[in-house]
Design an enzyme around this catalytic site. Structure first.
Site, PDB file in Angstrom:
ATOM      1  CD  GLU A   1      -2.017  53.684 -19.215  1.00 20.53           C
ATOM      2  OE1 GLU A   1      -2.891  53.417 -20.075  1.00 20.53           O
ATOM      3  OE2 GLU A   1      -2.020  54.716 -18.529  1.00 20.53           O
TER       4      GLU A   1
ATOM      5  CG  ASN B   1      -1.742  59.947 -22.855  1.00 20.58           C
ATOM      6  OD1 ASN B   1      -2.023  59.441 -23.938  1.00 20.58           O
ATOM      7  ND2 ASN B   1      -2.518  59.811 -21.780  1.00 20.58           N
ATOM      8  CD  GLU B   2      -6.548  60.280 -23.352  1.00 22.61           C
ATOM      9  OE1 GLU B   2      -7.060  60.363 -22.231  1.00 22.61           O
ATOM     10  OE2 GLU B   2      -6.943  59.465 -24.223  1.00 22.61           O
TER      11      GLU B   2
ATOM     12  CE1 TYR C   1      -9.020  52.892 -25.901  1.00 22.89           C
ATOM     13  CE2 TYR C   1      -8.844  55.260 -25.573  1.00 22.89           C
ATOM     14  CZ  TYR C   1      -8.293  53.995 -25.506  1.00 22.89           C
ATOM     15  OH  TYR C   1      -7.010  53.826 -25.041  1.00 22.89           O
TER      16      TYR C   1
ATOM     17  CD  GLU D   1      -4.324  55.953 -25.200  1.00 25.24           C
ATOM     18  OE1 GLU D   1      -5.482  55.799 -24.737  1.00 25.24           O
ATOM     19  OE2 GLU D   1      -3.407  56.523 -24.587  1.00 25.24           O
TER      20      GLU D   1
ATOM     21  CD  GLN E   1      -3.354  49.895 -22.156  1.00 22.54           C
ATOM     22  OE1 GLN E   1      -2.581  49.263 -21.461  1.00 22.54           O
ATOM     23  NE2 GLN E   1      -3.777  51.111 -21.808  1.00 22.54           N
TER      24      GLN E   1
HETATM   25  O1  AHR Z   1      -6.002  53.054 -22.543  1.00 24.39           O
HETATM   26  C1  AHR Z   1      -6.536  53.470 -21.322  1.00 24.39           C
HETATM   27  C2  AHR Z   1      -6.533  54.985 -21.153  1.00 24.39           C
HETATM   28  O2  AHR Z   1      -7.355  55.567 -22.114  1.00 24.39           O
HETATM   29  C3  AHR Z   1      -5.216  55.674 -21.356  1.00 24.39           C
HETATM   30  O3  AHR Z   1      -4.414  55.635 -20.224  1.00 24.39           O
HETATM   31  C4  AHR Z   1      -5.621  57.071 -21.674  1.00 24.39           C
HETATM   32  O4  AHR Z   1      -4.687  57.742 -22.486  1.00 24.39           O
HETATM   33  C5  AHR Z   1      -6.979  56.901 -22.341  1.00 24.39           C
HETATM   34  O5  AHR Z   1      -7.924  57.744 -21.825  1.00 24.39           O
END
Ligand code: AHR
Length: 513
Positions: free
Chosen positions: A47, A193-194, A260, A315, A364
Site C-alpha cells: 500500500e 476496500n473496507e 488482524y 489482509e 504488508q
Molecule cells: O494494512 C493497513 C490497513 O488496514 C489497510 O489500509 C486497511 O484496509 C486496513 O484497515
C-alpha cells in the site's frame, strides 16, 4: 494403596507422559478429491503507506540505492526467491482516495496529494500504474488492483481497467503515449476496500448495490478476463458476508475478508518487548481465524453450495505499536520469532481451507505491519516472517493432503486456545510430500511421529527456523541474520514412520520422498 492402585496410577502416568512426549501426525495421502493449494494463499499486499512503496520498493532511477529502473535491486532479488504469486495494490484505505490518472505520464508532471489515511504524508504519485504493473510483469506476479469506490466514480474505475487492458481505443492510445504499447494482463480487480469503514462507511445493503453497479462497467477488453472481488467483512462481521452473498453473489468471483491479530486495539503492544503470556495470547487470537473462516464459509455455502464465489483473505497479519520514534501513521514495526510462529500457524490453517479460500495477502510486503522485508537507506533485512514464507512456498500449487495432529490444544492466559503442535501436508506434482510443522511451546521440545496411510518414505530432509529467544529479530547491521533458517537434522526414518525432534518454538518444513 494396593497393587491395583499403583498399576492404575502408573498406567495413567505413562499415558500422560506418552501423549506429552510424542505427538502423532497421521497423514492420509490416499484421500481423494483434495483441492490444490492455490499459490495465491501465499500472496502479498503493498500500500502507499509509510515506507512500503517509497524507500521499500521504489527509490527512483537517480537514487544512490542500487536499483533496476527505480526498483530496489536487493528487494527484487529477495522477492524472486520468495516466489510472490500475487500482489495487491495500491491499498488498503489508500485505494479509496487514489485517482489513477494522477499516477501516469511524465513523473515530474504528476500532481501531488495528501495521504490523509496514513500520517498526512505528501504522495508525489511517482509510483503509479506503469510502475506497479511493470514490477509484477518483471517478477511474474499476478497483479491485484484495488479500485476506488469510496471517493471515485464508476467511469474512473471503468477507464482504469480499459487503460490497463485494452488493445485499442482512447485509453489504449493514452497508455501507448505513456510508453506502453501492449496492454497488461489483469486478473484480480477489487471493487472498493473496507467499504464498511475507511472505504466509505457504508451499510452492506448499500455497498452490495454499489458493487453491482461498479462491476457492471468493468469490462473484459481484448481477451483479458477480470476476476471481480467485492469488498468483504472485517473479522467477526458475519452479517456483511450474508448480505453480500444474498444480494450480489451472481456478479462476483470473490468476496474478501480482513483479519488482524494484535493484543487489543487500544494498546497493541510492542513488536519486540513482550511477555511469554503475550506470546501465547497472540497465538490464540491468530488461530481463532480457523473458526472465523469456517463461519464465513458456512454462510457462503448456504447461498452458493456449488462454491462459485471464492473467499479471499486479502489482509491479515500482526499489528503492533510502531517502532519508537517513527511516524504513528506509517505502521512501521519490527518482526520477531513470535511473528514467524504466528505466520506458520496461520498458513497451516489457510492450507486446510482452500476448498473455499483461494487467496490470502499478508499485510504488508515491505516496511509496514508484518513485513517480509525492512529497509533503511541501502540496507535490507529479511524478517523471520520472510523466512517462513520462503520455506512454505513449496506448498504453492501442491495438492492438499489431510492430516490429523494428535497434539493437545492449550489454553492461553486470556482463555483462548492454541495448538501445541501444528502441521500441514501437501504433495507436489513431482510426488514429494511437503510437511510444515510448528512447535509453539517456549520451553519444551516435541517429538513428532509422522505416519502415512500407506506411503513408505525413502528419504527426507528439511529446514528449521528457530532462535534462542522468541523475542529475537533481525536488525540492520550485525544482527541482520540473527534469525535465519538452517538445515534440519532432527529426523529419523523408521519403516513407514518418520520421527522428528522439534525444538521449542520452532518452525520446520520437511520434504519427504
Ligand atoms: O494494512 C493497513 C490497513 O488496514 C489497510 O489500509 C486497511 O484496509 C486496513 O484497515
Amino acid at each position: 494403596m494396593n497393587v491395583k492402585h499403583i498399576i492404575a496410577i502408573a498406567a495413567l502416568f505413562a499415558a500422560c507422559f506418552a501423549s506429552d512426549a510424542k505427538v502423532k501426525v497421521s497423514i492420509h495421502e490416499k484421500a481423494e478429491n483434495q483441492p490444490v493449494i492455490p499459490a495465491e494463499i501465499y500472496g502479498q499486499f503493498a500500500e502507499h503507506l509509510g515506507r512500503c512503496i517509497y524507500d521499500g520498493i521504489w527509490v527512483g532511477k537517480d537514487s544512490p540505492v542500487p536499483n533496476v529502473d527505480g526498483y530496489r535491486k536487493d528487494l527484487l532479488d529477495a522477492l524472486r526467491v520468495l516466489k510472490v504469486p500475487v500482489l495487491r495494490w495500491p491499498g488498503g484505505c489508500f485505494a479509496d482516495e487514489y485517482h489513477w490518472r494522477d499516477g501516469i505520464g511524465p513523473q515530474e508532471n504528476r500532481p501531488k496529494m495528501v495521504n490523509s489515511n496514513w500520517g498526512g504524508t505528501t504522495e508525489d504519485n511517482s509510483f503509479g500504474t506503469h510502475e506497479f504493473m511493470n514490477l509484477c510483469e518483471m517478477l511474474g506476479i499476478e497483479p491485484y488492483i484495488s479500485g476506488n469506490v469510496g471517493s471515485g466514480t464508476v467511469e474512473e474505475l471503468a477507464k482504469w481497467v480499459e487503460y490497463m487492458t485494452a488493445t485499442d481505443g482512447p485509453m489504449a492510445e493514452l497508455r501507448k503515449a505513456n510508453g506502453r504499447t501492449e496492454p497488461w494482463k489483469l486478473k484480480y480487480l477489487g471493487i472498493g476496500n473496507e467499504s464498511w469503514g475507511c472505504g466509505g462507511c457504508m451499510r452492506p445493503e448499500f455497498y452490495a448495490d454499489l458493487y453491482r453497479r461498479y462491476q457492471t462497467y468493468c469490462r473484459n477488453f481484448s481477451g483479458n478476463v477480470l476476476y471481480k472481488v467485492a469488498s468483504g467483512a472485517s473479522d467477526y462481521d458475519y452479517n456483511w458476508t450474508r448480505v453480500l452473498m444474498q444480494n450480489a453473489r451472481g456478479v462476483m468471483d470473490g468476496l474478501s475478508l480482513h483479519y488482524y491479530s494484535t493484543m487489543n486495539w487500544e494498546s497493541k503492544g510492542s513488536a519486540t518487548s513482550f511477555s511469554d503470556a503475550d506470546y501465547y495470547n497472540l497465538l490464540g487470537k491468530a488461530v481463532e481465524i480457523d473458526d472465523v473462516l469456517r463461519r464465513h464459509e458456512a454462510i457462503m455455502d448456504e447461498f452458493d453450495p456449488k462454491g462459485e464465489v471464492d473467499l479471499l483473505l486479502d489482509e491479515w497479519g500482526t499489528w503492533w505499536e510502531v517502532e519508537p520514534g517513527t511516524n504513528p501513521g506509517h505502521l512501521y514495526q519490527q518482526n520477531t520469532m513470535r511473528d514467524a510462529i504466528m505466520a506458520a500457524l496461520s498458513l497451516n490453517i489457510f492450507n486446510a481451507h482452500t476448498g473455499r479460500l483461494k487467496m490470502a495477502n499478508i499485510a504488508q510486503m515491505v516496511n509496514v505491519l508484518q513485513a517480509m522485508i525492512l529497509t533503511r537507506g541501502s540496507e535490507i533485512v529479511l524478517t523471520p516472517t520472510y523466512h517462513v514464507f520462503r520455506m512454505y512456498n513449496v506448498h504453492q500449487n501442491a495438492r492438499f493432503v489431510p492430516s490429523e495432529v494428535g497434539a493437545a490444544f492449550k489454553t492461553a492466559p486470556d482463555g483462548r486456545s492454541y495448538p501445541s503442535v501444528s502441521a500441514s501436508v501437501s504433495r507436489s506434482d513431482s510426488g514429494v510430500y511437503n510437511i510444515s510443522l510448528a512447535n509453539t511451546d517456549l520451553a519444551k521440545g516435541q517429538t513428532v511421529e509422522l505416519e502415512f496411510d500407506g506411503f513408505v518414505p525413502a528419504s527426507a530432509g528439511g529446514e528449521i527456523l528457530t532462535s534462542g529467544d522468541i523475542r529475537d529479530f533481525n536488525d540492520f547491521g550485525a544482527d541482520a541474520g540473527k534469525v535465519a533458517p538452517a538445515a534440519f537434522t532432527g529426523i529419523k526414518k523408521n519403516g513407514r514412520k518418520l520421527t522428528v525432534e522439534l525444538p521449542a518454538a520452532s518452525v520446520v518444513v520437511l520434504r519427504v520422498y
